[in-house]
Write a protein that holds these residues in place. Sequence first.
Motif, PDB file in Angstrom:
ATOM      1  N   SER A 107     -45.645 -37.552  68.057  1.00 54.70           N
ATOM      2  CA  SER A 107     -46.571 -37.691  66.936  1.00 54.70           C
ATOM      3  C   SER A 107     -46.128 -38.723  65.907  1.00 54.70           C
ATOM      4  CB  SER A 107     -46.749 -36.332  66.264  1.00 54.70           C
ATOM      5  OG  SER A 107     -45.513 -35.833  65.829  1.00 54.70           O
ATOM      6  N   ARG A 108     -45.113 -39.500  66.198  1.00 54.87           N
ATOM      7  CA  ARG A 108     -44.617 -40.460  65.212  1.00 54.87           C
ATOM      8  C   ARG A 108     -45.623 -41.560  64.888  1.00 54.87           C
ATOM      9  NH1 ARG A 108     -39.909 -42.802  69.011  1.00 54.87           N
ATOM     10  NH2 ARG A 108     -41.297 -43.558  70.617  1.00 54.87           N
ATOM     11  N   SER A 109     -46.533 -41.864  65.812  1.00 57.28           N
ATOM     12  CA  SER A 109     -47.536 -42.903  65.537  1.00 57.28           C
ATOM     13  C   SER A 109     -48.539 -42.463  64.473  1.00 57.28           C
ATOM     14  CB  SER A 109     -48.274 -43.276  66.824  1.00 57.28           C
ATOM     15  OG  SER A 109     -48.996 -42.158  67.300  1.00 57.28           O
ATOM     16  N   GLU A 110     -48.621 -41.169  64.206  1.00 54.11           N
ATOM     17  CA  GLU A 110     -49.546 -40.651  63.195  1.00 54.11           C
ATOM     18  C   GLU A 110     -48.934 -40.660  61.798  1.00 54.11           C
ATOM     19  OE1 GLU A 110     -51.112 -36.866  64.511  1.00 54.11           O
ATOM     20  OE2 GLU A 110     -50.986 -37.559  66.579  1.00 54.11           O
ATOM     21  N   GLY A 111     -47.715 -41.087  61.672  1.00 50.77           N
ATOM     22  CA  GLY A 111     -47.065 -41.197  60.369  1.00 50.77           C
ATOM     23  C   GLY A 111     -46.057 -40.095  60.126  1.00 50.77           C
ATOM     24  N   TRP A 112     -45.338 -40.252  59.017  1.00 55.07           N
ATOM     25  CA  TRP A 112     -44.273 -39.307  58.676  1.00 55.07           C
ATOM     26  C   TRP A 112     -44.810 -37.947  58.250  1.00 55.07           C
ATOM     27  CZ3 TRP A 112     -39.178 -39.781  59.502  1.00 55.07           C
ATOM     28  CH2 TRP A 112     -38.695 -41.040  59.808  1.00 55.07           C
ATOM     29  N   ILE A 113     -45.868 -37.933  57.440  1.00 61.69           N
ATOM     30  CA  ILE A 113     -46.367 -36.667  56.892  1.00 61.69           C
ATOM     31  C   ILE A 113     -47.300 -35.972  57.872  1.00 61.69           C
ATOM     32  CG2 ILE A 113     -47.622 -35.599  54.984  1.00 61.69           C
ATOM     33  CD1 ILE A 113     -44.958 -36.860  54.158  1.00 61.69           C
ATOM     34  N   LEU A 114     -48.403 -36.629  58.240  1.00 56.99           N
ATOM     35  CA  LEU A 114     -49.403 -36.007  59.105  1.00 56.99           C
ATOM     36  C   LEU A 114     -48.997 -36.000  60.574  1.00 56.99           C
ATOM     37  CD1 LEU A 114     -52.658 -37.381  57.485  1.00 56.99           C
ATOM     38  CD2 LEU A 114     -51.588 -35.155  57.171  1.00 56.99           C
ATOM     39  N   GLY A 115     -48.064 -36.816  60.941  1.00 56.02           N
ATOM     40  CA  GLY A 115     -47.594 -36.846  62.320  1.00 56.02           C
ATOM     41  C   GLY A 115     -46.372 -35.987  62.512  1.00 56.02           C
ATOM     42  N   ILE A 116     -45.231 -36.590  62.214  1.00 55.21           N
ATOM     43  CA  ILE A 116     -43.955 -35.907  62.438  1.00 55.21           C
ATOM     44  C   ILE A 116     -43.842 -34.650  61.584  1.00 55.21           C
ATOM     45  CG2 ILE A 116     -41.451 -36.111  62.200  1.00 55.21           C
ATOM     46  CD1 ILE A 116     -41.781 -39.086  62.894  1.00 55.21           C
ATOM     47  N   GLY A 117     -44.213 -34.745  60.309  1.00 57.70           N
ATOM     48  CA  GLY A 117     -44.061 -33.613  59.393  1.00 57.70           C
ATOM     49  C   GLY A 117     -44.821 -32.369  59.803  1.00 57.70           C
ATOM     50  N   THR A 118     -45.972 -32.540  60.443  1.00 61.40           N
ATOM     51  CA  THR A 118     -46.746 -31.365  60.855  1.00 61.40           C
ATOM     52  C   THR A 118     -46.508 -30.983  62.304  1.00 61.40           C
ATOM     53  OG1 THR A 118     -48.640 -32.768  61.381  1.00 61.40           O
ATOM     54  CG2 THR A 118     -48.582 -31.783  59.193  1.00 61.40           C
ATOM     55  N   LYS A 119     -46.365 -31.949  63.169  1.00 58.86           N
ATOM     56  CA  LYS A 119     -46.253 -31.642  64.603  1.00 58.86           C
ATOM     57  C   LYS A 119     -44.857 -31.188  65.016  1.00 58.86           C
ATOM     58  CE  LYS A 119     -50.499 -32.830  65.523  1.00 58.86           C
ATOM     59  NZ  LYS A 119     -50.980 -34.120  65.525  1.00 58.86           N
ATOM     60  N   ILE A 120     -43.854 -31.500  64.212  1.00 61.64           N
ATOM     61  CA  ILE A 120     -42.496 -31.103  64.586  1.00 61.64           C
ATOM     62  C   ILE A 120     -42.365 -29.579  64.649  1.00 61.64           C
ATOM     63  CG2 ILE A 120     -41.504 -31.051  62.269  1.00 61.64           C
ATOM     64  CD1 ILE A 120     -39.026 -32.447  63.492  1.00 61.64           C
ATOM     65  N   PHE A 121     -43.222 -28.900  63.894  1.00 59.19           N
ATOM     66  CA  PHE A 121     -43.157 -27.440  63.865  1.00 59.19           C
ATOM     67  C   PHE A 121     -44.149 -26.787  64.823  1.00 59.19           C
ATOM     68  CE2 PHE A 121     -41.449 -28.634  59.676  1.00 59.19           C
ATOM     69  CZ  PHE A 121     -40.176 -28.117  59.864  1.00 59.19           C
ATOM     70  N   SER A 122     -44.796 -27.579  65.679  1.00 60.17           N
ATOM     71  CA  SER A 122     -45.742 -26.986  66.623  1.00 60.17           C
ATOM     72  C   SER A 122     -45.038 -26.037  67.593  1.00 60.17           C
ATOM     73  CB  SER A 122     -46.498 -28.070  67.384  1.00 60.17           C
ATOM     74  OG  SER A 122     -45.610 -28.862  68.139  1.00 60.17           O
TER      75      SER A 122
END
Length: 153
Positions: A107-122
Motif C-alpha cells: 500500500s505504499r503507493s497510496e501514501g504514508w497516511i492513507l496507504g501505509i498508515g491504514t493498511k499496515i494494521f489490516s
Amino acid sequence: MNISKDLYETMQKQTAPKSKSWKNIPLAFCIGGLICTIGEIGIHILTEFWGIDNKTASAWISIGLVALSALLTGLGLYAKLGKFAGAGTLVPITGFANGVVSSAMESRSEGWILGIGTKIFSLAGPVILYGTSASILYGLIYYLWQLFQKLWQ
C-alpha cells in the motif's frame, strides 16, 4: 450456461493443481522447526555466554526474529522462502512480521497516511483485537475461578 454438479466437480479435478502434501508437510515442519531452533540457539547463546536471564534473552531473540523477518520481506527474500517452505514460514512471530510488512509494502503507493498508515494494521488489527479480547476473557475466568476457590475453602 447451466452446469451440473457432477460435471463441475469433474472439471475442477482436471484443472486443480495436484497436491504434493507428501513433500510439503515434512518440508514445512522442517523449515518451521529450523526457525524455532535458530531462536532457541540464540536464547541459549545469550543466557549461557552473555549471562542474560532467560526472559530478557527470549525478548531480544523475538525482537531479532521480527526484525530479520521484516528485513527479508523488504528485500523480497521471505516470499521466496515462503514459496519453498510453504506453511513452515508461518511460525507465529516471523509470519506475523512478514504479514505486517507485506501489507505496508503493498500500500505504499497510496501514501504514508492513507496507504501505509491504514493498511499496515489490516493484519495486525484483528490479531491485536482478538488477542486482547481473549486475554480479558481468560483473565475474567481466572479471577472468577480464584474467587470461587476462596469461597469453597
